[in-house]
Design a protein around this motif. Structure first.
Motif, short mmCIF file in Angstrom:
data_model
loop_
_atom_site.label_atom_id
_atom_site.label_comp_id
_atom_site.label_asym_id
_atom_site.label_seq_id
_atom_site.Cartn_x
_atom_site.Cartn_y
_atom_site.Cartn_z
N LEU A 21 -2.40 4.32 -6.21
CA LEU A 21 -0.86 4.37 -5.46
C LEU A 21 0.28 5.40 -6.39
O LEU A 21 1.18 5.69 -5.74
CB LEU A 21 -0.39 2.94 -4.99
N GLY A 61 0.82 -1.22 0.00
CA GLY A 61 -0.13 -0.08 0.11
C GLY A 61 0.72 1.40 0.09
O GLY A 61 0.29 2.31 0.39
N ASN A 63 -5.76 1.48 1.80
CA ASN A 63 -5.96 2.91 1.03
C ASN A 63 -6.28 2.51 -0.46
O ASN A 63 -6.62 3.58 -1.27
CB ASN A 63 -4.41 3.59 1.01
N VAL A 64 -5.81 1.38 -1.01
CA VAL A 64 -6.49 0.88 -2.40
C VAL A 64 -8.03 0.78 -2.33
O VAL A 64 -8.65 1.37 -3.29
CB VAL A 64 -5.50 -0.29 -2.80
N LYS A 115 -6.61 -6.48 -0.82
CA LYS A 115 -6.01 -5.19 -0.93
C LYS A 115 -5.86 -4.33 0.29
O LYS A 115 -6.54 -4.38 1.21
CB LYS A 115 -6.86 -4.35 -2.02
N PRO A 116 -4.66 -3.58 0.12
CA PRO A 116 -4.67 -2.51 1.31
C PRO A 116 -5.65 -1.61 1.48
O PRO A 116 -6.35 -1.17 0.43
CB PRO A 116 -3.08 -1.87 1.01
#
Length: 360
Positions: free
Chosen positions: A292, A211, A280-281, A277-278
């Motif tokens: 990103l 991320g 922030n994604v 998925k992270p």
């Protein structure tokens, strides 16, 4: 059975070459590597115990160690890959590049020359000193539609490419002056499994999974010709075993891509393959790893475009890449997804993501 002395065999391209030599040819391989920050013997775990493989930890600048390696193992071929190879590091600290790439190559040439001069005639004629170089020695194609050929004039831009150009000139001089039977290859950008995490493709994959920002120099429109490392390994063996002494062969992947295209392709594959998925994604508008992407200040002297004309090796040695960029990059992403322990061990040790994306 040929005995091949490989320098830099614990590096990215060197380890791919050795894995190929051991598994796909009837060769005995002597791996000479200093084990600097980019040398990783775990890349050779699959063949480390093979009876045809021997590892020697030594510096190519060490004349005594190199002489002993030649006298002990009596190679038929030398495949010289040992080099400092990262442009960013050459900008920050050029001295190591001068020492390894120029002085080290000179030392290896001298050891090889003295060894070769003492061989019986048949082995002397069959001997090859194969110097593995880069397309960066040719400089920048800019916005032209031209390709680098074996006749392209040298015009290096960075301390790294200048040091490699210097070593190329030394190799040719030892052939012309002393008759040492050499071959030179200049390759385009390699990618694939076991690639050190400071390079663009593995850096993007690893940063994305964490991320973290995906740093792209300048506007991301720099163009490179991408060559899957296993295809390169096959080409290198073709050249050392079938190439004509005194010749140069350019090796390319026929895959010109901008850096931004490369990063977007990786993000698209990760979007498809990664379920967890992270945050922030997931919180981004497109819910894509592409969210990103960040742009960082361009590096000094950054060449715009490299592209290889590989028609000579194709016609004369019947070599073609087996991977397209699309198939090769998917295999690469899948390998990193399956080998988290490999790159985490590097990140937790000697390497912590210096320079790229961390520039002032």
């Amino acid at each position: 059975m040929k005995t091949i002395l490989v320098t830099g065999g614990a590096g990215f391209i060197g380890s791919a070459l050795i894995r190929y030599l051991i598994t796909s040819t009837n060769s005995t391989v002597i791996n000479v590597d200093k084990l600097t920050y980019a040398g990783n013997l775990s890349s050779l775990d699959s063949i480390a115990n093979h009876p045809n493989y021997t590892f020697i930890q030594a510096d190519i600048c060490d004349n005594v160690a190199m002489t002993k390696a030649f006298e002990t193992h009596k190679p038929d071929f030398v495949m010289h890959l040992a080099a400092e190879s990262h442009v960013d590091r050459s900008i920050d600290g050029p001295a190591e590049f001068i020492q390894t790439n120029i002085v080290g190559t000179y030392n290896l040439l001298e050891v090889a020359r003295k060894y070769w001069q003492g061989l019986e005639q048949e082995r002397k004629q069959a001997f090859r000193f194969h110097h593995i170089s880069t397309d960066e020695v040719y400089g920048d194609l800019g916005q032209t539609n031209e390709l680098f050929t074996e006749e392209t004039a040298y015009d290096p831009s960075s301390p790294y490419s200048a040091s490699k150009a210097s070593s190329d000139h030394l190799v040719r001089a030892w052939q012309r002056t002393y008759g040492l039977p050499v071959v030179i290859t200049n390759c385009s950008n390699n990618y694939g499994p076991f690639h050190f995490p400071e390079k663009l493709i593995p850096l993007v994959i690893i940063n994305a999974l964490a991320g973290n920002p995906l740093p792209i120099y300048g506007n991301g429109q720099q163009i490179r010709d991408w060559l899957y490392v296993a295809d390169h390994a096959r080409a290198l063996y073709k050249v050392v075993s079938e190439g004509k002494a005194g010749e140069t062969y350019n090796i390319g992947g026929f895959n010109e891509k901008t850096n931004l295209e490369v990063v977007n392709t990786i993000c698209s594959i990760l979007d498809e393959l990664v379920n967890d998925k992270p945050d922030n994604v997931l919180q981004s508008e497109e819910q894509s790893f592409a969210s990103l992407i960040t742009y960082v200040a361009d590096r000094p002297g950054h060449d715009l475009r490299y592209a290889i004309d590989a028609s000579k090796i194709s016609k004369e040695l019947d070599w073609q890449p087996q991977e397209t960029f699309e198939s090769g990059i998917r295999k690469t992403v899948q390998w990193y997804l399956a080998n988290e322990k490999w790159y985490q061990a590097i990140q937790n040790g000697s390497y912590h993501g210096q320079r790229l994306g961390l520039m002032d």
